[in-house]
Enzyme design. Structure first.
Site, PDB file in Angstrom:
ATOM      1  N   HIS A  10       0.869  -1.188   0.000  1.00 16.52           N
ATOM      2  CA  HIS A  10       0.000   0.000   0.000  1.00 16.52           C
ATOM      3  C   HIS A  10       0.896   1.225   0.000  1.00 16.52           C
ATOM      4  O   HIS A  10       1.251   1.756   1.049  1.00 16.52           O
ATOM      5  CB  HIS A  10      -0.923  -0.028   1.215  1.00 16.52           C
ATOM      6  N   HIS A  12       1.484   4.823  -2.390  1.00 15.48           N
ATOM      7  CA  HIS A  12       1.173   5.726  -3.498  1.00 15.48           C
ATOM      8  C   HIS A  12       2.457   6.431  -3.901  1.00 15.48           C
ATOM      9  O   HIS A  12       3.043   7.166  -3.097  1.00 15.48           O
ATOM     10  CB  HIS A  12       0.116   6.741  -3.072  1.00 15.48           C
ATOM     11  N   HIS A 190      -9.225   0.731  -2.073  1.00 14.61           N
ATOM     12  CA  HIS A 190      -9.356   1.346  -0.751  1.00 14.61           C
ATOM     13  C   HIS A 190     -10.808   1.180  -0.295  1.00 14.61           C
ATOM     14  O   HIS A 190     -11.739   1.468  -1.053  1.00 14.61           O
ATOM     15  CB  HIS A 190      -9.050   2.839  -0.819  1.00 14.61           C
ATOM     16  N   GLU A 193     -11.605   2.996   5.230  1.00 19.24           N
ATOM     17  CA  GLU A 193     -10.667   3.895   5.906  1.00 19.24           C
ATOM     18  C   GLU A 193     -11.494   4.970   6.610  1.00 19.24           C
ATOM     19  O   GLU A 193     -11.601   5.002   7.819  1.00 19.24           O
ATOM     20  CB  GLU A 193      -9.699   4.532   4.914  1.00 19.24           C
ATOM     21  N   ASP A 271       1.721   3.929   2.935  1.00 21.16           N
ATOM     22  CA  ASP A 271       0.682   4.740   2.296  1.00 21.16           C
ATOM     23  C   ASP A 271       1.294   5.916   1.526  1.00 21.16           C
ATOM     24  O   ASP A 271       1.594   5.805   0.351  1.00 21.16           O
ATOM     25  CB  ASP A 271      -0.329   5.205   3.341  1.00 21.16           C
TER      26      ASP A 271
END
Length: 329
Positions: A10, A12, A190, A193, A271
């Site tokens: 995970h 980005h 996703h 969250e 992340d």
């Protein structure tokens, strides 16, 4: 205690854009920034929610213009990831976020893909590229971009779904995921969250995802937890991110211990580390200290990351051997 050898699932790529690189690329591309220097930019990284983060995230992204920019960003992450103990990385990129700024799709893919193609030789990190679609933009646009990626034979491992979650349920993107599935791509999204546990159900039932990014709200639904345990659906946890975006009040109140106790297949990831104050090694160190996790428990989390990855079986066997060596080391 060092971080065990692990997979990062995970991540980005745009979220690894460190302030120093922001300013270097701004100078290269003759872009005027809203901040005087990297320190002022760092000071702006106090977020109240997901949207406040996204506002800064997209603002910094304007410095990414050329194939060279994207390649430099990718190599900078890989260099830091190797220091963090990452041996395999499945990296999300947001094509739409660049296309809406006028950056051609091939510029993004060739810059990132070219650097990833050299990753194993340069850094010892096997990689995969995931095209993540922005859920707060039209699904029809995502489908068009996906078709463009397929036509250009982009080196994709899979697709994902990210950005603002609340109000944009997975059900909006069923056609996109049907198209990706028919093309043989892996599917992640996703969910859970900021959005409710129901979004996790939708991602599983309507999109057919193989892995859930975040998923912490699953704990609100005991039946869903039982299903996730029974089916061993991986959840890509990002503890420091959850704290910085106020998805949980503090690390001490993070549901990670309860998730592990329930038998969920949880992995640890960073992340958007340039924004959330920590790469994957920082996340492992934080949870080890906060929850008193020892070498065996950290190794088990690393094993989860390898098993939850889309790496080849041969690569998984190799990485699990590295984790075991670390465990007994």
């Amino acid at each position: 205690m060092t971080t065990p050898p692990c997979a990062e699932l995970h991540l980005h790529l745009e979220g690894t854009l460190e302030p120093d690189l922001v300013f270097a690329l701004a100078e290269r591309n003759k872009i005027e920034l809203d901040y005087r220097d990297p320190d002022e930019l760092r000071a702006a990284k106090e977020f109240t929610d997901l949207q406040s983060f996204l506002d800064l995230y997209y603002s910094c992204m304007q410095v990414l213009r050329t194939e060279e920019d994207f390649a430099d960003l990718t190599r900078a992450y890989l260099r830091r990831a190797r220091e963090a103990g990452v041996w395999h990385a499945e990296i999300m990129v947001d094509p739409q976020a660049h296309m809406v700024r006028g950056v051609p799709l091939p510029t993004v893919i060739e810059g990132v893909g070219g650097a990833l193609a050299e990753s194993e030789r340069e850094f010892g990190i096997s990689t995969g590229l995931i095209a993540a679609f922005l859920r707060d933009r039209p699904a029809a646009e995502a489908l068009e971009v996906l078709d463009d990626l397929l036509v250009m034979d982009a080196p994709l491992l899979g697709i994902g779904l990210d950005s603002a979650e609340v109000g944009y349920p997975p059900s909006l993107f069923t056609h996109v995921y049907d198209r990706a599935r028919s093309a043989g791509l892996h599917l992640i999204a996703h969910a859970g969250e900021e959005g409710p546990a129901e979004y996790v159900r939708e991602a599983l039932d309507l999109l057919g995802v193989e892995r859930i990014d975040h998923g912490i709200r699953s704990m609100d639904d005991p039946d869903l937890v039982q299903r996730l345990v029974r089916e061993q659906v991986p959840l890509t946890g990002c503890p420091l991110s959850n704290v910085r975006l106020r998805a949980v009040p503090s690390l001490a109140e993070h549901p990670l211990p309860a998730m592990l106790a329930a038998g969920l297949l949880v992995t640890i990831n960073s992340d958007d580390p340039a924004y959330f104050g920590g790469y994957v090694d920082d996340n492992y160190a934080a949870i080890a200290e906060q929850f008193g996790l020892g070498r065996d428990q950290l190794a088990a989390l690393a094993e989860n990351s390898v098993r939850a990855s889309f790496a080849s079986e041969a690569r998984k066997t190799e990485l699990l051997g590295e984790v075991e060596t670390w465990r007994v080391g």
